[in-house]
Scaffold this motif. Sequence first.
Motif, PDB file in Angstrom:
ATOM      1  N   LEU A   7    -115.693 -50.385 -53.786  1.00 35.72           N
ATOM      2  CA  LEU A   7    -115.619 -51.013 -52.588  1.00 35.72           C
ATOM      3  C   LEU A   7    -116.634 -52.106 -52.258  1.00 35.72           C
ATOM      4  N   SER A   8    -117.403 -52.386 -53.020  1.00 37.60           N
ATOM      5  CA  SER A   8    -118.456 -53.513 -52.875  1.00 37.60           C
ATOM      6  C   SER A   8    -117.601 -54.656 -53.492  1.00 37.60           C
ATOM      7  N   PRO A   9    -117.964 -55.869 -53.027  1.00 35.46           N
ATOM      8  CA  PRO A   9    -117.483 -57.195 -53.518  1.00 35.46           C
ATOM      9  C   PRO A   9    -117.536 -57.280 -54.888  1.00 35.46           C
ATOM     10  N   TYR A  10    -116.511 -57.781 -55.390  1.00 33.95           N
ATOM     11  CA  TYR A  10    -116.472 -58.191 -56.964  1.00 33.95           C
ATOM     12  C   TYR A  10    -117.036 -59.279 -57.504  1.00 33.95           C
ATOM     13  N   VAL A  11    -118.041 -59.171 -58.398  1.00 31.65           N
ATOM     14  CA  VAL A  11    -118.954 -60.146 -58.869  1.00 31.65           C
ATOM     15  C   VAL A  11    -118.831 -60.369 -60.113  1.00 31.65           C
ATOM     16  N   TYR A  12    -118.344 -59.527 -60.819  1.00 30.22           N
ATOM     17  CA  TYR A  12    -118.566 -59.345 -62.352  1.00 30.22           C
ATOM     18  C   TYR A  12    -118.266 -60.677 -63.027  1.00 30.22           C
ATOM     19  N   GLU A  13    -117.089 -61.282 -62.890  1.00 30.02           N
ATOM     20  CA  GLU A  13    -116.768 -62.578 -63.476  1.00 30.02           C
ATOM     21  C   GLU A  13    -116.196 -63.552 -62.459  1.00 30.02           C
ATOM     22  N   PRO A  14    -116.124 -64.781 -62.321  1.00 28.90           N
ATOM     23  CA  PRO A  14    -115.647 -65.552 -61.291  1.00 28.90           C
ATOM     24  C   PRO A  14    -114.233 -65.437 -61.262  1.00 28.90           C
ATOM     25  N   SER A  15    -113.700 -65.550 -59.999  1.00 25.69           N
ATOM     26  CA  SER A  15    -112.242 -65.286 -59.652  1.00 25.69           C
ATOM     27  C   SER A  15    -111.941 -66.149 -58.473  1.00 25.69           C
ATOM     28  N   ASP A  16    -110.580 -66.500 -58.795  1.00 22.38           N
ATOM     29  CA  ASP A  16    -110.068 -67.378 -57.346  1.00 22.38           C
ATOM     30  C   ASP A  16    -109.761 -66.404 -56.151  1.00 22.38           C
ATOM     31  N   VAL A  90    -105.289 -54.484 -58.819  1.00 21.14           N
ATOM     32  CA  VAL A  90    -104.144 -54.086 -58.222  1.00 21.14           C
ATOM     33  C   VAL A  90    -104.551 -54.526 -56.772  1.00 21.14           C
ATOM     34  N   GLU A  91    -103.428 -54.725 -56.001  1.00 22.63           N
ATOM     35  CA  GLU A  91    -103.385 -55.259 -54.785  1.00 22.63           C
ATOM     36  C   GLU A  91    -102.858 -54.192 -53.634  1.00 22.63           C
ATOM     37  N   GLY A  92    -103.600 -53.890 -52.615  1.00 21.78           N
ATOM     38  CA  GLY A  92    -103.571 -52.652 -51.687  1.00 21.78           C
ATOM     39  C   GLY A  92    -102.601 -53.052 -50.687  1.00 21.78           C
ATOM     40  N   ALA A  93    -102.156 -52.152 -49.965  1.00 20.63           N
ATOM     41  CA  ALA A  93    -101.278 -52.517 -48.952  1.00 20.63           C
ATOM     42  C   ALA A  93    -101.702 -53.343 -47.741  1.00 20.63           C
ATOM     43  N   GLU A  94    -103.112 -53.465 -47.542  1.00 16.14           N
ATOM     44  CA  GLU A  94    -103.596 -54.423 -46.433  1.00 16.14           C
ATOM     45  C   GLU A  94    -104.028 -55.753 -47.091  1.00 16.14           C
ATOM     46  N   GLY A  95    -103.596 -55.890 -48.482  1.00 23.96           N
ATOM     47  CA  GLY A  95    -104.118 -57.270 -49.070  1.00 23.96           C
ATOM     48  C   GLY A  95    -105.340 -57.220 -49.817  1.00 23.96           C
ATOM     49  N   VAL A  96    -105.982 -56.021 -49.633  1.00 22.17           N
ATOM     50  CA  VAL A  96    -107.231 -56.036 -50.721  1.00 22.17           C
ATOM     51  C   VAL A  96    -106.930 -55.840 -52.307  1.00 22.17           C
ATOM     52  N   VAL A  97    -107.599 -56.705 -53.055  1.00 26.97           N
ATOM     53  CA  VAL A  97    -107.217 -56.688 -54.232  1.00 26.97           C
ATOM     54  C   VAL A  97    -108.387 -55.620 -55.077  1.00 26.97           C
ATOM     55  N   TYR A  98    -108.160 -54.714 -55.680  1.00 28.80           N
ATOM     56  CA  TYR A  98    -109.247 -53.820 -56.315  1.00 28.80           C
ATOM     57  C   TYR A  98    -109.391 -54.220 -57.920  1.00 28.80           C
ATOM     58  N   ALA A  99    -110.468 -54.349 -58.307  1.00 24.81           N
ATOM     59  CA  ALA A  99    -110.841 -54.582 -59.561  1.00 24.81           C
ATOM     60  C   ALA A  99    -111.395 -53.444 -60.332  1.00 24.81           C
ATOM     61  N   ALA A 100    -110.994 -52.959 -61.412  1.00 26.96           N
ATOM     62  CA  ALA A 100    -111.341 -51.586 -61.944  1.00 26.96           C
ATOM     63  C   ALA A 100    -111.487 -52.032 -63.382  1.00 26.96           C
ATOM     64  N   PRO A 101    -112.587 -51.580 -64.029  1.00 30.12           N
ATOM     65  CA  PRO A 101    -112.632 -51.469 -65.700  1.00 30.12           C
ATOM     66  C   PRO A 101    -111.412 -50.644 -66.197  1.00 30.12           C
ATOM     67  N   THR A 102    -110.915 -51.108 -67.208  1.00 32.97           N
ATOM     68  CA  THR A 102    -109.891 -50.263 -67.779  1.00 32.97           C
ATOM     69  C   THR A 102    -110.815 -48.534 -68.249  1.00 32.97           C
TER      70      THR A 102
END
Length: 139
Positions: A7-16, A90-102
């Motif tokens: 749940l920390s901010p995603y910074v691995y790769e630039p994203s829009d 994946v986008e959560g119900a509150e609009g939060v987008v989660y980024a996970a490695p496969t």
Amino acid sequence: MTYYPDLSPYVYEPSDRDMVNVGWLSGQHEYPKGLVADVVVAALKILCAHPENQMRGYHQCEFCQALAPSLLGGEDGTKELFLGSAEVHVEGAEGVVYAAPTLVLHYVLEHGYCPPEEFCGAAVRKAGLGTGDELTVLE
């Protein structure tokens, strides 16, 4: 692999789009463990068959040294998935987008990782396996 707390901010790769991390584990950091419902595992198998942010090469699992662990997945369970070179968004119900490695799927199945419940619900919804409101994480 790079470690980021859940749940920390995603910074691995630039994203829009703004995203938060899930499942960026490291052998040097503790992580939540528990049982994850079968519907979440099924959802991750579908989502890992359609990854985002595909990279070159593979990350090795820091817990068991597996390089590109593979298993069957996809909608019908027959597609061979090689984990560790892409992400699931994946986008959560509150609009939060989660980024996970496969590798999140490997961590759940082989190392007892228990992702945040809101990520699990979002994965179930995106995979089309339910509303995400049903029990997703077992205590």
